[in-house]
Design an enzyme around this catalytic site. Structure first.
Site, PDB file in Angstrom:
ATOM      1  N   ASP A  97       0.875  -1.318  -0.413  1.00 48.44           N
ATOM      2  CA  ASP A  97       0.036   0.644   0.232  1.00 48.44           C
ATOM      3  C   ASP A  97       0.810   1.337   0.278  1.00 48.44           C
ATOM      4  O   ASP A  97       1.574   1.868   0.644  1.00 48.44           O
ATOM      5  CB  ASP A  97      -1.287   0.081   1.344  1.00 48.44           C
ATOM      6  CG  ASP A  97      -2.653   0.757   0.855  1.00 48.44           C
ATOM      7  OD1 ASP A  97      -2.621   1.607   0.376  1.00 48.44           O
ATOM      8  OD2 ASP A  97      -3.465   0.239   1.416  1.00 48.44           O
ATOM      9  N   ASP A 203      -2.519   4.842  -2.944  1.00 57.72           N
ATOM     10  CA  ASP A 203      -3.623   5.462  -1.903  1.00 57.72           C
ATOM     11  C   ASP A 203      -4.314   6.848  -2.689  1.00 57.72           C
ATOM     12  O   ASP A 203      -3.191   8.024  -2.247  1.00 57.72           O
ATOM     13  CB  ASP A 203      -3.514   5.350  -0.697  1.00 57.72           C
ATOM     14  CG  ASP A 203      -4.212   5.798   0.835  1.00 57.72           C
ATOM     15  OD1 ASP A 203      -5.145   5.035   0.879  1.00 57.72           O
ATOM     16  OD2 ASP A 203      -4.113   6.859   1.165  1.00 57.72           O
ATOM     17  N   GLU A 256      -5.880   4.130  -6.012  1.00 59.86           N
ATOM     18  CA  GLU A 256      -7.653   4.319  -5.290  1.00 59.86           C
ATOM     19  C   GLU A 256      -7.995   5.903  -5.317  1.00 59.86           C
ATOM     20  O   GLU A 256      -7.148   6.673  -5.289  1.00 59.86           O
ATOM     21  CB  GLU A 256      -7.480   4.221  -3.894  1.00 59.86           C
ATOM     22  CG  GLU A 256      -8.781   4.448  -3.494  1.00 59.86           C
ATOM     23  CD  GLU A 256      -8.695   4.892  -2.238  1.00 59.86           C
ATOM     24  OE1 GLU A 256      -9.607   5.024  -1.280  1.00 59.86           O
ATOM     25  OE2 GLU A 256      -7.593   5.826  -1.781  1.00 59.86           O
ATOM     26  N   HIS A 325     -11.237  -2.118   3.668  1.00 61.72           N
ATOM     27  CA  HIS A 325     -11.064  -2.220   4.734  1.00 61.72           C
ATOM     28  C   HIS A 325     -11.524  -0.668   5.278  1.00 61.72           C
ATOM     29  O   HIS A 325     -12.285  -0.442   6.314  1.00 61.72           O
ATOM     30  CB  HIS A 325      -9.774  -1.590   5.043  1.00 61.72           C
ATOM     31  CG  HIS A 325      -8.981  -0.622   4.252  1.00 61.72           C
ATOM     32  ND1 HIS A 325      -8.910  -0.892   2.999  1.00 61.72           N
ATOM     33  CD2 HIS A 325      -8.473   0.332   4.826  1.00 61.72           C
ATOM     34  CE1 HIS A 325      -7.815   0.618   2.305  1.00 61.72           C
ATOM     35  NE2 HIS A 325      -8.185   1.620   3.766  1.00 61.72           N
ATOM     36  N   ASP A 326     -12.605  -0.333   3.516  1.00 65.18           N
ATOM     37  CA  ASP A 326     -13.296   1.205   4.127  1.00 65.18           C
ATOM     38  C   ASP A 326     -14.727   1.256   3.718  1.00 65.18           C
ATOM     39  O   ASP A 326     -15.488   1.720   3.953  1.00 65.18           O
ATOM     40  CB  ASP A 326     -12.543   2.403   2.809  1.00 65.18           C
ATOM     41  CG  ASP A 326     -11.519   2.796   3.462  1.00 65.18           C
ATOM     42  OD1 ASP A 326     -10.540   2.456   4.498  1.00 65.18           O
ATOM     43  OD2 ASP A 326     -10.555   3.497   2.010  1.00 65.18           O
TER      44      ASP A 326
HETATM   45  O1  TEU Z   1      -9.130   6.012   1.699  1.00 63.84           O
HETATM   46  C1  TEU Z   1      -9.793   7.584   0.952  1.00 63.84           C
HETATM   47  C2  TEU Z   1     -10.542   7.878   1.237  1.00 63.84           C
HETATM   48  O2  TEU Z   1     -11.529   8.187   0.324  1.00 63.84           O
HETATM   49  C3  TEU Z   1     -11.865   7.318   2.248  1.00 63.84           C
HETATM   50  O3  TEU Z   1     -10.798   7.784   3.451  1.00 63.84           O
HETATM   51  C4  TEU Z   1     -13.363   8.094   2.797  1.00 63.84           C
HETATM   52  O4  TEU Z   1     -13.281   8.708   2.873  1.00 63.84           O
HETATM   53  C5  TEU Z   1     -13.449   7.450   3.753  1.00 63.84           C
HETATM   54  O5  TEU Z   1     -13.479   5.931   3.701  1.00 63.84           O
HETATM   55  C6  TEU Z   1     -15.180   7.567   3.399  1.00 63.84           C
HETATM   56  O6  TEU Z   1     -15.930   6.386   3.893  1.00 63.84           O
HETATM   57  C7  TEU Z   1      -7.966   5.611   1.102  1.00 63.84           C
HETATM   58  C8  TEU Z   1      -7.675   4.373   2.554  1.00 63.84           C
HETATM   59  O7  TEU Z   1      -8.117   3.226   2.008  1.00 63.84           O
HETATM   60  C9  TEU Z   1      -8.260   5.094   4.356  1.00 63.84           C
HETATM   61  O8  TEU Z   1      -7.992   4.020   4.628  1.00 63.84           O
HETATM   62  C10 TEU Z   1      -7.126   5.771   4.299  1.00 63.84           C
HETATM   63  O9  TEU Z   1      -7.884   6.746   5.839  1.00 63.84           O
HETATM   64  C11 TEU Z   1      -7.414   7.228   3.512  1.00 63.84           C
HETATM   65  O10 TEU Z   1      -7.515   7.135   2.226  1.00 63.84           O
HETATM   66  C12 TEU Z   1      -6.575   8.133   3.942  1.00 63.84           C
HETATM   67  O11 TEU Z   1      -5.047   7.513   4.095  1.00 63.84           O
END
Ligand code: TEU
Ligand code: CA
Length: 563
Positions: A97, A203, A256, A325-326
């Site tokens: 990542d 990311d 992403e 994971h989000d």
């Molecule tokens: O996620 C980016 C992102 O857009 C998400 O954080 C989104 O805003 C959030 O899930 C709303 O539900 C990436 C990673 O996948 C995330 O885990 C991190 O927190 C984020 O970037 C910051 O690095």
């Protein structure tokens, strides 16, 4: 063009929740090593490892304080080297990542950067407040708001200025107008590629370059985004990284890309531009939510079909995913973990999953694994893990959930409604420990885990499904094996055939081969429209219900693949 990363299935590991090996309740790298055989057995050939770098964990590792060392919670660099080696023995590659939009505020660069005369000053984006004489209480440098529902600037006493952070205030944004930052990033990439990484999941990779710091247009969430989303400067950085580093290795990248539209995505993934190999968009997961994903609205299969068709046809190669994971667990979101469709409903912690839990999880598996692109499976998805029945905000660790609560409170949204939305959207739904078996703490650990185990682990766990022929796990295995040997399923062209609120039908075509897929996203029996019946009245290759023929109806939550 064919390639190994198009033929492969990727399995995403969220290390802190996958497997604990030393009884501290936190998953770790030796734990991952001990489960490589399960990943191999599933049929995945690539692992995407969520961050394992040194980090104070303000955002669970997405705030990196040293890109060249391992978070002691997860193990050591020697463990990491062993992971590369043990994975390679099983023909499994690993992608790392890459979190380079921001670092942790505890990163050495940032600490040095706080001194205005330091050579590191320009590694980050520092600005004075608008009223110079009253720093600290002065007006912020601009009106931007971040992705975590908060203002995007934080005042630093030592500096006498504000720094920009699009995410948590412990995640200061790097300054990509500084060529030194780009050189640092290239070195990080080289380091991990030389260790054996097969590429990167990048990311929030389309927001690196801030073209200007002007005020943003009025909007509730992420105000200011028009000044940094998918800018020309961002494209240039990706090309530079590609030509100076990535092109010299046999590796791939998946970006992403937040709030990306098809036009931007086409540029980012255009083979000839050499920026990214594929990307994660969010459109399909947002068809049943409003306002930055949080507020549920009715699911319609035809809406899903519309979005998927647009991306399947619009991009040459897609990154396919339903979970990460989000995100909420997909069987609790599009599927029927509890009731017919349970997104927004609560699944009592220790209750058995609903009548259509298994069937709906299989329909979703069949959907993801019969699209054109590289499929990504998130840990637990392969056994149909569900959302968690969190009881209150105190049980949640996710910074986004806490930020959202604050914002909704400011907007005077009543408590019960706030909780309903937060509970179903919380990223912690996907972060509860992997359910390996029915022993205490679900075989994840022998100590109390960092985040609660979902109470349904007695019903939903890997061990139980391994030996049950009709389990979700075995269905995934069957599909993965089928896909592996089928150019048509991997490379075939996607053709939409039919969609209504419950049923979708599409085809994949490759040379003289055709597959037809029909999926019933509801708990009712559906009739296949007469016009398309002949596509389905053939021997079934796969039915989620194990039928061999389907004729003109699909049973509740049934999906079929027809030759
Ligand atoms: O996620 C980016 C992102 O857009 C998400 O954080 C989104 O805003 C959030 O899930 C709303 O539900 C990436 C990673 O996948 C995330 O885990 C991190 O927190 C984020 O970037 C910051 O690095
Ligand atoms: Ca541990």
């Amino acid at each position: 063009m064919k390639s190994w990363w198009k033929d492969s299935i990727v399995y995403q590991i969220y290390p802190r929740s996958f497997q604990d090996s030393n009884g501290d309740g936190i998953g770790d790298i030796p734990g991952i090593i001990s489960r490589l055989d399960e990943i191999k057995d599933l049929g995945a050939q690539i692992i995407w490892l969520s961050p394992v770098y040194k980090s104070p964990d303000a955002d669970n590792g997405y705030d990196i304080s040293d890109y060249y060392s391992i978070n002691p919670k997860f193990g050591t660099m020697a463990d990491m080297d062993r992971l590369f080696k043990e994975a390679a023995k099983r023909d499994i590659k690993i992608i790392m990542d890459l979190v380079i939009n921001h670092t942790s505020d505890e990163h050495e660069w940032f600490q040095k950067s706080r001194d205005p005369s330091s050579p590191y000053r320009d590694y980050y984006i520092w600005r004075p407040g608008k009223n110079k004489r009253r720093q600290g209480r002065a007006k912020l440098p601009n009106n931007w708001t971040g992705f975590f529902m908060d203002k995007a600037w934080e005042y630093d006493e030592k500096s006498g200025e504000y720094y920009l952070h699009l995410f948590d205030k412990k995640q200061p944004d790097l300054n990509y107008k500084n060529p030194k930052v780009i050189e640092e990033v290239k070195n990080i990439l080289r380091f991990w590629l030389d260790k054996g990484a097969a590429g990167f999941r990048c990311d929030v990779i389309n927001v690196l370059y801030k073209t200007s710091l002007e005020n943003g247009k009025n909007s509730l969430a992420v105000r200011g985004i028009e000044h940094y989303k998918s800018q020309e400067g961002n494209h240039e950085i990706l090309r530079e990284i590609h030509s100076d580093v990535l092109a010299r290795y046999d590796c791939f990248t998946v970006g992403e890309t937040v709030m990306v539209d098809l036009k931007e995505a086409k540029l980012l993934c255009d083979e000839n531009r050499r920026e990214l190999d594929m990307l994660f968009y969010f459109d399909h997961l947002e068809i049943d939510r409003r306002i930055a994903q949080f507020i549920p609205k009715k699911f319609r299969a035809d809406k899903l079909m519309e979005v998927i068709t647009k991306w399947q046809i619009g991009l040459d190669w897609n990154a396919l995913y339903l979970e990460n994971h989000d995100q909420a667990r997909i069987v609790s979101h599009f599927g029927a973990a509890e009731k017919d469709r349970s997104f927004g409903n609560k699944l009592p912690a220790d209750s058995k999953p609903g009548k259509y839990w298994q069937q709906s999880a299989k329909v979703l598996a069949l959907f993801e694994l019969t699209l054109r692109g590289t499929p990504f499976i998130y840990q637990g998805q392969e056994i149909g893990m569900t959302n968690f029945d969190f009881k209150s905000l105190d049980e949640l660790d996710d910074v986004v959930s806490h930020g959202l609560n604050k914002l909704l409170k400011k907007m005077c949204i009543p408590g019960f409604l706030r909780w309903k939305w937060i509970k179903t959207s919380s990223r912690d739904n996907a972060r509860t420990p992997m359910q390996w078996d029915d022993s205490e703490y679900s075989g994840f650990s022998n100590a109390k885990p960092w985040l609660g185990v979902n109470g349904n682990y007695k019903y939903i766990n890997y061990a139980a499904q391994k030996n049950a022929p009709d389990s979700i796990l075995n269905f995934y295995k069957t599909l993965i094996a089928l896909r592996k040997n089928s150019d048509c399923l991997i490379y075939g062209k996607f053709l939409p055939v039919y969609a209504d609120t419950r049923l979708i039908i599409y085809q994949r075509k490759y040379e003289n081969k055709t597959y037809t897929v029909a999926l019933n996203f509801s708990s009712r029996t559906v009739k296949v429209p007469l016009k398309h019946v002949d596509l389905l009245t053939r021997p079934l290759v796969v039915s989620t219900l194990g039928r061999t023929e389907c004729e003109d109806t699909l049973l509740p939550w049934e999906g079929v693949l027809v030759h």
